[in-house]
Write an enzyme that holds these catalytic residues in place. Structure first.
Site, PDB file in Angstrom:
ATOM      1  N   LYS A  98     -10.702   2.107  36.654  1.00 31.20           N
ATOM      2  CA  LYS A  98     -11.423   2.290  37.998  1.00 31.20           C
ATOM      3  C   LYS A  98     -11.554   3.865  37.777  1.00 31.20           C
ATOM      4  CE  LYS A  98     -11.026  -1.420  41.250  1.00 31.20           C
ATOM      5  NZ  LYS A  98     -10.334  -1.950  42.548  1.00 31.20           N
TER       6      LYS A  98
ATOM      7  N   LYS B 193       0.276  -4.503  37.332  1.00 34.14           N
ATOM      8  CA  LYS B 193      -1.053  -4.010  37.419  1.00 34.14           C
ATOM      9  C   LYS B 193      -1.720  -4.563  36.253  1.00 34.14           C
ATOM     10  CE  LYS B 193      -4.605  -0.878  38.499  1.00 34.14           C
ATOM     11  NZ  LYS B 193      -5.009   0.284  39.115  1.00 34.14           N
TER      12      LYS B 193
ATOM     13  N   ASN C  52      -5.928  -4.261  46.272  1.00 32.87           N
ATOM     14  CA  ASN C  52      -6.252  -3.505  47.463  1.00 32.87           C
ATOM     15  C   ASN C  52      -5.483  -3.695  48.718  1.00 32.87           C
ATOM     16  OD1 ASN C  52      -7.925  -1.551  46.482  1.00 32.87           O
ATOM     17  ND2 ASN C  52      -9.603  -3.294  45.885  1.00 32.87           N
TER      18      ASN C  52
ATOM     19  N   ARG D  65     -23.239   9.052  27.636  1.00 34.47           N
ATOM     20  CA  ARG D  65     -23.058   7.569  27.885  1.00 34.47           C
ATOM     21  C   ARG D  65     -21.872   6.935  27.389  1.00 34.47           C
ATOM     22  NH1 ARG D  65     -28.799   7.946  25.614  1.00 34.47           N
ATOM     23  NH2 ARG D  65     -30.065   7.730  27.489  1.00 34.47           N
TER      24      ARG D  65
ATOM     25  N   HIS E 112      -5.568  -1.405  51.742  1.00 32.30           N
ATOM     26  CA  HIS E 112      -6.721  -0.479  51.447  1.00 32.30           C
ATOM     27  C   HIS E 112      -8.093  -0.483  52.082  1.00 32.30           C
ATOM     28  CE1 HIS E 112      -4.353   0.103  47.558  1.00 32.30           C
ATOM     29  NE2 HIS E 112      -5.105   0.928  47.312  1.00 32.30           N
TER      30      HIS E 112
ATOM     31  N   GLU F 233     -12.811  -7.038  38.592  1.00 31.40           N
ATOM     32  CA  GLU F 233     -12.694  -7.319  40.145  1.00 31.40           C
ATOM     33  C   GLU F 233     -13.792  -8.405  40.699  1.00 31.40           C
ATOM     34  OE1 GLU F 233     -10.921  -4.267  42.656  1.00 31.40           O
ATOM     35  OE2 GLU F 233     -12.088  -5.323  44.411  1.00 31.40           O
TER      36      GLU F 233
ATOM     37  N   HIS G 132      -8.551   3.035  53.586  1.00 30.77           N
ATOM     38  CA  HIS G 132      -9.807   3.801  53.265  1.00 30.77           C
ATOM     39  C   HIS G 132     -10.447   4.274  54.578  1.00 30.77           C
ATOM     40  CE1 HIS G 132     -10.330   2.146  48.811  1.00 30.77           C
ATOM     41  NE2 HIS G 132      -9.356   3.210  48.900  1.00 30.77           N
TER      42      HIS G 132
ATOM     43  N   ARG H 204      -8.367  -9.193  41.204  1.00 33.94           N
ATOM     44  CA  ARG H 204      -8.187  -7.936  41.529  1.00 33.94           C
ATOM     45  C   ARG H 204      -8.088  -7.416  42.477  1.00 33.94           C
ATOM     46  NH1 ARG H 204      -9.504  -2.720  37.057  1.00 33.94           N
ATOM     47  NH2 ARG H 204      -8.481  -1.414  38.274  1.00 33.94           N
TER      48      ARG H 204
ATOM     49  N   HIS I 168      -3.842   9.494  50.099  1.00 32.15           N
ATOM     50  CA  HIS I 168      -4.266   8.032  49.869  1.00 32.15           C
ATOM     51  C   HIS I 168      -3.023   7.045  49.820  1.00 32.15           C
ATOM     52  CE1 HIS I 168      -6.260   4.812  48.003  1.00 32.15           C
ATOM     53  NE2 HIS I 168      -5.463   4.670  47.023  1.00 32.15           N
TER      54      HIS I 168
ATOM     55  N   GLU J 128       2.280   2.847  46.954  1.00 32.87           N
ATOM     56  CA  GLU J 128       1.755   1.901  45.993  1.00 32.87           C
ATOM     57  C   GLU J 128       2.766   1.070  45.031  1.00 32.87           C
ATOM     58  OE1 GLU J 128      -1.497   1.408  45.734  1.00 32.87           O
ATOM     59  OE2 GLU J 128      -2.694   3.356  46.292  1.00 32.87           O
TER      60      GLU J 128
HETATM   61  P1  NAD Z   1      -3.839  13.887  43.793  1.00 29.14           P
HETATM   62  O1  NAD Z   1      -4.288  13.481  42.524  1.00 29.14           O
HETATM   63  O2  NAD Z   1      -4.539  14.760  44.770  1.00 29.14           O
HETATM   64  O3  NAD Z   1      -2.357  14.642  43.508  1.00 29.14           O
HETATM   65  C1  NAD Z   1      -1.492  14.852  44.551  1.00 29.14           C
HETATM   66  C2  NAD Z   1      -1.207  16.446  44.740  1.00 29.14           C
HETATM   67  O4  NAD Z   1      -0.200  16.644  43.610  1.00 29.14           O
HETATM   68  C3  NAD Z   1      -2.341  17.333  44.202  1.00 29.14           C
HETATM   69  O5  NAD Z   1      -2.262  18.352  45.129  1.00 29.14           O
HETATM   70  C4  NAD Z   1      -1.979  17.641  42.723  1.00 29.14           C
HETATM   71  O6  NAD Z   1      -2.587  18.846  42.083  1.00 29.14           O
HETATM   72  C5  NAD Z   1      -0.314  17.708  42.761  1.00 29.14           C
HETATM   73  N1  NAD Z   1       0.253  17.281  41.369  1.00 29.14           N
HETATM   74  C6  NAD Z   1      -0.229  16.456  40.558  1.00 29.14           C
HETATM   75  N2  NAD Z   1       0.903  16.314  39.554  1.00 29.14           N
HETATM   76  C7  NAD Z   1       1.889  17.247  39.964  1.00 29.14           C
HETATM   77  C8  NAD Z   1       3.243  17.529  39.536  1.00 29.14           C
HETATM   78  N3  NAD Z   1       3.440  16.952  38.373  1.00 29.14           N
HETATM   79  N4  NAD Z   1       3.645  18.478  40.198  1.00 29.14           N
HETATM   80  C9  NAD Z   1       3.302  19.254  41.311  1.00 29.14           C
HETATM   81  N5  NAD Z   1       2.148  18.906  41.859  1.00 29.14           N
HETATM   82  C10 NAD Z   1       1.341  17.902  41.311  1.00 29.14           C
HETATM   83  O7  NAD Z   1      -3.298  12.489  44.414  1.00 29.14           O
HETATM   84  P2  NAD Z   1      -2.709  11.201  43.700  1.00 29.14           P
HETATM   85  O8  NAD Z   1      -1.845  10.573  44.915  1.00 29.14           O
HETATM   86  O9  NAD Z   1      -2.198  11.336  42.578  1.00 29.14           O
HETATM   87  O10 NAD Z   1      -4.077  10.439  43.660  1.00 29.14           O
HETATM   88  C11 NAD Z   1      -4.766   9.735  44.945  1.00 29.14           C
HETATM   89  C12 NAD Z   1      -6.138   9.454  44.177  1.00 29.14           C
HETATM   90  O11 NAD Z   1      -6.240   8.238  43.406  1.00 29.14           O
HETATM   91  C13 NAD Z   1      -7.188   9.037  45.363  1.00 29.14           C
HETATM   92  O12 NAD Z   1      -8.317   9.605  45.127  1.00 29.14           O
HETATM   93  C14 NAD Z   1      -7.349   7.664  45.119  1.00 29.14           C
HETATM   94  O13 NAD Z   1      -8.530   7.016  45.672  1.00 29.14           O
HETATM   95  C15 NAD Z   1      -7.180   7.377  43.697  1.00 29.14           C
HETATM   96  N6  NAD Z   1      -6.678   6.169  43.333  1.00 29.14           N
HETATM   97  C16 NAD Z   1      -7.446   5.500  42.344  1.00 29.14           C
HETATM   98  C17 NAD Z   1      -6.957   4.298  41.659  1.00 29.14           C
HETATM   99  C18 NAD Z   1      -7.599   3.579  40.636  1.00 29.14           C
HETATM  100  O14 NAD Z   1      -7.422   2.581  40.191  1.00 29.14           O
HETATM  101  N7  NAD Z   1      -8.404   4.462  39.975  1.00 29.14           N
HETATM  102  C19 NAD Z   1      -5.749   3.680  42.287  1.00 29.14           C
HETATM  103  C20 NAD Z   1      -5.217   4.339  43.328  1.00 29.14           C
HETATM  104  C21 NAD Z   1      -5.666   5.640  43.955  1.00 29.14           C
HETATM  105  N1  GLY Z   2      -6.100   0.467  42.776  1.00 28.36           N
HETATM  106  C1  GLY Z   2      -6.960  -0.964  42.876  1.00 28.36           C
HETATM  107  C2  GLY Z   2      -7.283  -1.279  41.589  1.00 28.36           C
HETATM  108  O1  GLY Z   2      -7.090  -0.437  40.446  1.00 28.36           O
HETATM  109  O2  GLY Z   2      -8.020  -2.430  41.200  1.00 28.36           O
END
Ligand code: NAD
Ligand code: GLY
Length: 366
Positions: free
Chosen positions: A139, A223, A241, A117, A244, A233, A248, A237, A261, A181
Site C-alpha cells: 500500500k 501480515k 485496519n 509508469r 483505523h 483488499e 484516521h 485484508r 498514526h 500496530e
Molecule cells: P514516520 O515515517 O513519520 O516516522 C516517525 C518519525 O521517526 C519521523 O520523525 C521519522 O523521521 C523518525 N525516524 C524514522 N526512523 C528513525 C530512526 N531509526 N531513528 C530516529 N528517528 C527515526 O511514521 P511511521 O510511524 O513510521 O509511519 C506512519 C505512516 O505510515 C503513516 O503515514 C501511515 O499512514 C503509514 N502507514 C502505512 C501503512 C501501509 O500499509 N502502507 C500501514 C501503516 C501505516
Molecule cells: N496497514 C493496512 C494494510 O496494509 O492493509
C-alpha cells in the site's frame, strides 16, 4: 537474521529481519539496475544515509531528502522525488530505495508506482511501525486534506530489509506508536501473540533486540499471509485496519502529525474492541486487557475531547472501506478473530464514541 516471504506469485518478495544493514550483498542482490535513488528525510539522513551509501558503492546513486513528518505526506512533497528522478535522468530501469519510516516508505512506493509508469523499489523501514506494517504489502500513497491516504496505489517492493539496530535511535513515543500496530496482530489474528505481548511488552519498550526481532517477525508473518490471501483488499485484508476508521478520523481532525498514526490506531483499536463488547461479540474482560496493554505500551486510550460525534461520523464516511455509502468497521468476535461489518447499531456506535472521551488524563496531550 530471519527471513520470510510475501507470497504473491511473480511479485513475491523476501523480508529480512535482523542486522541487515551490515550485509551489502543482501541489498545488492535485489537491485536490478546501475541507477539507484535513495529517498529519505531530514531526520533519518544524518543518522543512516552515509552508511547506506557505503553499502551502495559501485552503483550510480543519487538521493533526495524530504522534509520530515506526516504533514508533508502530500502531492507537493511527492513531486520532489519526481524532480530528482528527472533532474538526474533516472531511466525506467532505475531502483528507488525508501530509507525511513512509513511516511517515506508510502511516498517512495507511490513515486515508484508512478515514475515512468512503474520502476523497482526496495523498502528499508527504520521505525518499528514501518517494519511491522507499512513496508509490507504494497500500500503506497499520500494524504489529502480531506482524508488520510486517499491518493495512492497498490505497488509491491522487490525486498524489505528491516534492521533492528536502527530502532535504537527511535524516540520512545515512536516506538510506542509501532507497538500499537504490533498489538493489532494479536487482536485480529493471533491470540497467542497477544498473550506473548502481555508478558513481554516492557522488553519491546526497552529495545531488547531479541524481543523486537521476534515481534517484527511474528507481525510480518501475520501480515504476509493476509496480504497473500487478499492483496488488493477485496475482503480479508480489511481486517488489518482494526481501529483505523476511528484512528484516521482522529488524525485528520486533529491535523496530520498531531496524533501519531500508531497512537490514533491504538485508541481506535480500543474503541473497536469496546464496540464489539457493546454488541455482545466479546467479553468485557477483553476490553480491560486491551486497555491495560495499551497503557503499558504508553499509548493513549482516550480520544480528543474536542472531536464531536458529528465530526467522527463525517470523517468516518470518507474511509476507504465505505461501500454504497455505508460505514464498514473491523470488529472482533473473539481474541484473534476479526471481521468486517456494516451492521453496527447507531446507538451503540454513539455510546462507543462518547465513552472513548471519558478519561481525558489518558488522552494524548496535544
Ligand atoms: P514516520 O515515517 O513519520 O516516522 C516517525 C518519525 O521517526 C519521523 O520523525 C521519522 O523521521 C523518525 N525516524 C524514522 N526512523 C528513525 C530512526 N531509526 N531513528 C530516529 N528517528 C527515526 O511514521 P511511521 O510511524 O513510521 O509511519 C506512519 C505512516 O505510515 C503513516 O503515514 C501511515 O499512514 C503509514 N502507514 C502505512 C501503512 C501501509 O500499509 N502502507 C500501514 C501503516 C501505516
Ligand atoms: N496497514 C493496512 C494494510 O496494509 O492493509
Amino acid at each position: 537474521m530471519m527471513e520470510l516471504n510475501v507470497d504473491l506469485g511473480e511479485r513475491s518478495y523476501p523480508i529480512y529481519i535482523g542486522q541487515v544493514l551490515t550485509q551489502p550483498e543482501l541489498l545488492a542482490k535485489h537491485i536490478r539496475s546501475q541507477q539507484v535513488c535513495v529517498v529519505t528525510n531530514t531526520t533519518v539522513a544524518p543518522l543512516y544515509l552515509d552508511n547506506l551509501l557505503k553499502l551502495l558503492a559501485g552503483f550510480q546513486v543519487t538521493s533526495v531528502i524530504l522534509p520530515d513528518g506526516e504533514a508533508h505526506k502530500d502531492l507537493q512533497t511527492l513531486n520532489k522525488i519526481f524532480d530528482e528522478l528527472l533532474h538526474a535522468r533516472h531511466n525506467r530501469n532505475t531502483t528507488l530505495i525508501a530509507l525511513g519510516g512509513g511516511v517515506v516508505g508510502d511516498m517512495t512506493g507511490f513515486a515508484a508506482a508512478c515514475y515512468q509508469r512503474g520502476v523497482n523499489f526496495i523498502q528499508i523501514p527504520t521505525t518499528l511501525l514501518s517494519q511491522v506494517d507499512s513496508s509490507v504489502g504494497g500500500k503506497t500513497g499520500v494524504n489529502h486534506p480531506l482524508g488520510k491516504n486517499m491518493i495512492g496505489a497498490f505497488y509491491q517492493p522487490q525486498a524489505v530489509l528491516a534492521d533492528t539496530d536502527v530502532l535504537l535511535t527511535l524516540p520512545e513515543r515512536e516506538l510506542s506508536a509501532g507497538i500499537a500496530e504490533v498489538i493489532k496482530y494479536g487482536l485480529i489474528t493471533d491470540a497467542e501473540f497477544f498473550h506473548w505481548l502481555e508478558v513481554n511488552v516492557e522488553k519491546l519498550l526497552a529495545c531488547n533486540t531479541e524481543a523486537l526481532a521476534y515481534a517484527i517477525h511474528r507481525s510480518c508473518v501475520n501480515k504476509a499471509w493476509v496480504v497473500a490471501a487478499d492483496e488488493k483488499e477485496n475482503d480479508l485484508r480489511a481486517i488489518l485496519n482494526l481501529g483505523h476508521t476511528f484512528g484516521h478520523a482522529i488524525e485528520t481532525a486533529m491535523g496530520y502529525g498531531v496524533w501519531l498514526h500508531g497512537e490514533a490506531v491504538g485508541a481506535g483499536m480500543l474503541m473497536a474492541v469496546d464496540l464489539s463488547c457493546r454488541m455482545g461479540l466479546v467479553e468485557p474482560e477483553l476490553v480491560r486487557r486491551t486497555q491495560a496493554l495499551l497503557l503499558r505500551a504508553h499509548l493513549p486510550i482516550a480520544t480528543p475531547s474536542e472531536l464531536s460525534d458529528e465530526q467522527y461520523l463525517q470523517l468516518m464516511a470518507v474511509d476507504k472501506k465505505v461501500m454504497d455509502g455505508k460505514i464498514r468497521l473491523v470488529l472482533l468476535k473473539g481474541l484473534g478473530e476479526a471481521f468486517v461489518t456494516s451492521d453496527v447499531p447507531r446507538d451503540l456506535l454513539l455510546q462507543c464514541l462518547q465513552t472513548s472521551r471519558l478519561s481525558p488524563e489518558h488522552a494524548r496531550a496535544s
